[in-house]
Motif scaffolding. Structure first.
Motif, PDB file in Angstrom:
ATOM      1  N   GLN A  80       2.958 -26.783  51.228  1.00  0.00           N
ATOM      2  CA  GLN A  80       3.488 -27.024  52.563  1.00  0.00           C
ATOM      3  C   GLN A  80       4.855 -26.365  52.742  1.00  0.00           C
ATOM      4  N   SER A 104       3.181 -33.331  60.556  1.00  0.00           N
ATOM      5  CA  SER A 104       2.850 -32.058  59.919  1.00  0.00           C
ATOM      6  C   SER A 104       1.361 -31.984  59.608  1.00  0.00           C
ATOM      7  N   GLY A 105       0.772 -30.853  59.954  1.00  0.00           N
ATOM      8  CA  GLY A 105      -0.635 -30.629  59.671  1.00  0.00           C
ATOM      9  C   GLY A 105      -1.572 -31.034  60.783  1.00  0.00           C
TER      10      GLY A 105
END
Length: 789
Positions: free
Chosen positions: A96, A456-457
């Motif tokens: 990440q 996030s993601g």
């Protein structure tokens, strides 16, 4: 005479030079090509069947140095993460971090006009993501990534060097001009670090000045005490003169009876006592003259210090203006981003920028560039619909994106809005349930669903493209804004569009602040946030806590205690008769802040708190006070946002924590006694409040209720016995313990004290150990009564 004919060699050289000057610039071969040629080359394909595209760089000369500075920080991070991921492909955190760094570099490169470098970074992103999804980590993958990493590093080095070794900024200017631009004679380039150092030193001057101001306040207080002492001494001397004259008249009457044959003028009426009183009166007059001279000098010093403060403030403001740059330097870059994105997406949109003349700190502008670019691309990818869809919905085929800047008190408000479809909350909920962020069947609020865009993601895009679908971006946007002390708010209306409001600090080196106390600590609140200061009685304060808010001028302010927000429990006890409440406003949010004490308003110097506390919510910086103590600058609005998930706040004002320092009031007309007793008590851990007579004590008792009072008997205006009668006659102060400390220790004084309910009677000079023992016993007894109640 005729000029001599040049030789054939000279003619050929001149012709060759003339031809070279007129000839267009031709790019060099790839191995020697500079960072920003105008010729195009085919873009490498991320997949086998992808059609190659021709890309051109369009370097922005103003943004290029900023991008290169950021790239110098990102490139080592990418290389380190790539090596760590190669060593451990199962570590999701390293993956990440690598994706975020590449994403940031890609966005910054495109913003600076390095389109091909951004495409190269995008290819690396795609290869890494494909490998992570498939789980196939062949050695060829890392060989390819390392080769692209080398190429990325080489391209950045060439961009820094510029064509033929020119500096990058001069090379970028050379693309737009045929000749070098003349440098203005009045301009001077200065290193940014040097400017920051000057600003910091200017702040140190302000701290030194505040220290002098503190000493000046102490001198003023000392001169005021001297004035009181001179006035008291003058009255006492006058009383001595009257008593001595009375004795002299009595003695004269006796002498006249004994020696009636002499004239009264023939006798010496005055004794040595009268002579001494006259001499003391002259000395008192001299002391009064010295006091008046000190007052005059103090006034001159105060005026000079005020003038110095004005000059220092002007210097600081000029230095800060040197760091400030207008937002308009990003205008062309933002227009270009929107044009490029609309072409790639096949959509129509117009960008409008309002308030671009607003100036921001250079460091702030550098940090918001990438987040702002991402917000614009998101507005086109997720917000503005295709022309046919907009026409079917009754909207103009061309969408509208607005970037508006304005200054709101102590902040810069940067608002990015569009007239698109708004956030797809249904899609956000589905994605969140798929990722396990929401339990199926749970009904989250609209605000909770809106905050999911920062996870996030998580992405609502149907497919991965260069502009969307990776789920990396909005979390980076929020992190970047938070890192510089700002915040971001989101509002969306289905079918009408979305609005992202970013609030950025002005980051001034010097600002006005309100110093407040919460428990035993002092904090600074930016004065620009304070709309109003209220003083409320205890019963009104309890009612406001029960309601959870304070209503003022038809506005509602949610009520919070500063001690509670800082994790120290509920606000302090209701011992003071009045409570201080600050009504604060930051952006569109309002908060009523209950503090234990409102210390004063003061100009402070903002200090950088370093990376350890930079990401702590609600801490905007720190300052150094005149006494050398360090005080944190807090943003209560951000503290409230962090405390929303905390347990429900108390509905009443609870008693003070046991750790609170007991308050002792010393009432004595002698300045020496007040100072000596105060120092003794402060060393033992007590808070001390002083009063010079009974009237002064009664005025202060309206604001606060002490645990114990130490009272002298003989005082001007109101003596100790009269003060005790007033205290025992008031229900609020009836139970306050009183210790008499006096040189009058006769039995009649002790008997009078006992009748008034005095807790203890000590003579002057008092035994320190006995005094401390009696105070401790009375404080403990008072705490036991409070707990029982």
């Amino acid at each position: 005479r005729e000029a001599p004919t040049p030789s054939p060699q000279v003619l050929r050289a001149l012709q060759d030079l003339s031809a070279r000057l007129r000839a267009p610039v031709v790019p060099k071969p790839r191995a020697e090509r500079p960072a920003r040629p105008v010729a195009a080359r085919p873009a490498p394909a991320a997949g086998g069947g992808r059609e190659k595209r021709v890309m051109h760089d369009d370097i922005d000369a103003q943004l290029l140095p900023i991008f290169l500075e950021e790239a110098q920080q990102l490139l080592p991070l990418i290389g380190s993460d790539l090596r760590d991921w190669k060593a451990n492909t199962a570590d999701p955190q390293v993956l990440q971090s690598l994706q975020r760094a590449l994403h940031t570099l890609k966005g910054s490169a495109r913003m600076a006009g390095a389109i091909r470098l951004g495409e190269l970074t995008h290819i690396m992103e795609s290869r890494i993501e494909a490998a992570a999804e498939s789980g196939a980590f062949e050695p060829e993958l890392f060989v390819e990534l390392e080769q692209k990493m080398d190429r990325l590093s080489l391209d950045l080095e060439r961009m820094e060097a510029g064509p033929e070794g020119e500096p990058a900024q001069e090379a970028a200017q050379g693309q737009r001009t045929e000749a070098p631009l003349p440098s203005p004679s009045a301009m001077l380039r200065i290193n940014a670090d040097t400017l920051d150092h000057l600003i910091n030193e200017s702040g140190e001057v302000s701290i030194a000045r505040s220290r002098v101001e503190g000493e000046l306040r102490a001198v003023k207080q000392s001169i005021a005490d001297l004035s009181d002492s001179i006035a008291r001494l003058r009255g006492q001397l006058r009383e001595v003169e009257i008593q001595s004259d009375s004795q002299m008249q009595s003695r004269l009457s006796v002498l006249e009876e004994q020696r009636s044959e002499f004239d009264p003028l023939e006798f010496d009426r005055y004794t040595r006592l009268q002579e001494l009183t006259r001499l003391m009166a002259e000395s008192l007059h001299d002391a009064s003259s010295i006091q008046q001279a000190l007052l005059k000098n103090l006034g001159e010093s105060d005026a000079a210090l005020t003038h110095q403060a004005r000059i220092s403030r002007d210097v600081q403001q000029q230095l800060m203006r040197m760091r400030a740059v207008p937002f308009s330097i990003l205008d062309e870059r933002l227009y270009r981003i929107v044009r490029q994105s609309t072409r790639e997406l096949g959509r129509m949109a117009e960008l409008e920028i309002q308030g671009s003349q607003v100036e921001l700190d250079r460091s702030v502008l550098e940090r918001i560039g990438a987040p702002l670019e991402h917000l614009l691309r998101n507005a086109l990818v997720h917000g503005v619909e295709a022309p046919a869809v907009r026409a079917a919905a009754g909207k103009p085929e061309s969408g509208r994106i607005l970037v508006a800047l304005r200054q709101e008190s102590n902040e810069i408000a940067l608002v990015v809005s569009d007239d698109g479809a708004g956030l797809d909350l249904v899609r956000l909920r589905e994605k969140a349930e798929e990722m396990g962020l929401l339990r199926p069947g749970r009904e989250p609020s609209e605000a909770e669903l809106t905050q999911l865009i920062f996870v996030s993601g998580l992405s609502t895009a149907d497919q991965v493209t260069e502009l969307a679908g990776r789920g990396i971006g909005m979390d980076v946007v929020r992190n970047e804004i938070t890192a510089i002390g700002g915040r971001i708010e989101v509002a969306s209306t289905p079918g009408q569009g979305s609005t992202f409001s970013i609030y950025l600090p002005l980051t001034l080196a010097v600002t006005q602040a309100v110093l407040v106390r919460a428990g035993a600590n002092v904090f600074a609140v930016p004065a620009a946030m304070v709309e109003q200061v209220l003083r409320l009685k205890s019963d009104a304060m309890t009612a406001h806590y029960a309601a959870g808010s304070v209503e003022f001028q038809e506005r509602s302010y949610p009520l919070h205690g500063l001690a509670q927000l800082l994790g120290a429990g509920v606000p302090a006890s209701g011992t003071p008769s009045y409570h201080s409440v600050l009504l604060l406003r930051s952006g569109t949010q309002r908060v009523a802040l209950h503090v234990d004490e409102l210390v004063r308003n003061q100009e402070i110097v903002v200090k950088n708190i370093g990376p350890q506390l930079a990401r702590v919510p609600g801490v905007a910086g720190a300052t150094v006070l005149a006494d050398g103590s360090i005080v944190l600058i807090v943003n209560p609005v951000q503290l409230v946002q962090q405390s929303r998930a905390a347990p429900e706040r108390a509905t009443t004002i609870l008693p003070a924590p046991a750790a609170a320092l007991p308050l002792v009031m010393v009432v004595d007309d002698s300045l020496t006694v007040r100072k000596v007793t105060s120092r003794l008590l402060e060393r033992e851990g007590y808070q001390v409040l002083t009063a010079k007579d009974g009237i002064d004590a009664l005025e202060q008792l309206k604001e606060v209720l002490p645990a114990v009072m130490l009272v002298d008997i003989e005082m001007p205006r109101m003596d100790g016995f009269d003060l005790a009668r007033h205290l025992r006659g008031d229900a609020r102060t009836r139970h306050v313990p009183i210790i008499i400390i006096s040189s009058r220790t006769a039995e009649k004084h002790r008997s009078q004290a006992a009748q008034l309910g005095i807790s203890a009677f000590l003579g002057k000079p008092y035994p320190e150990a006995e005094l401390l023992q009696r105070i401790a016993a009375l404080v403990a007894a008072g705490q036991d009564v409070a707990l029982a109640v």
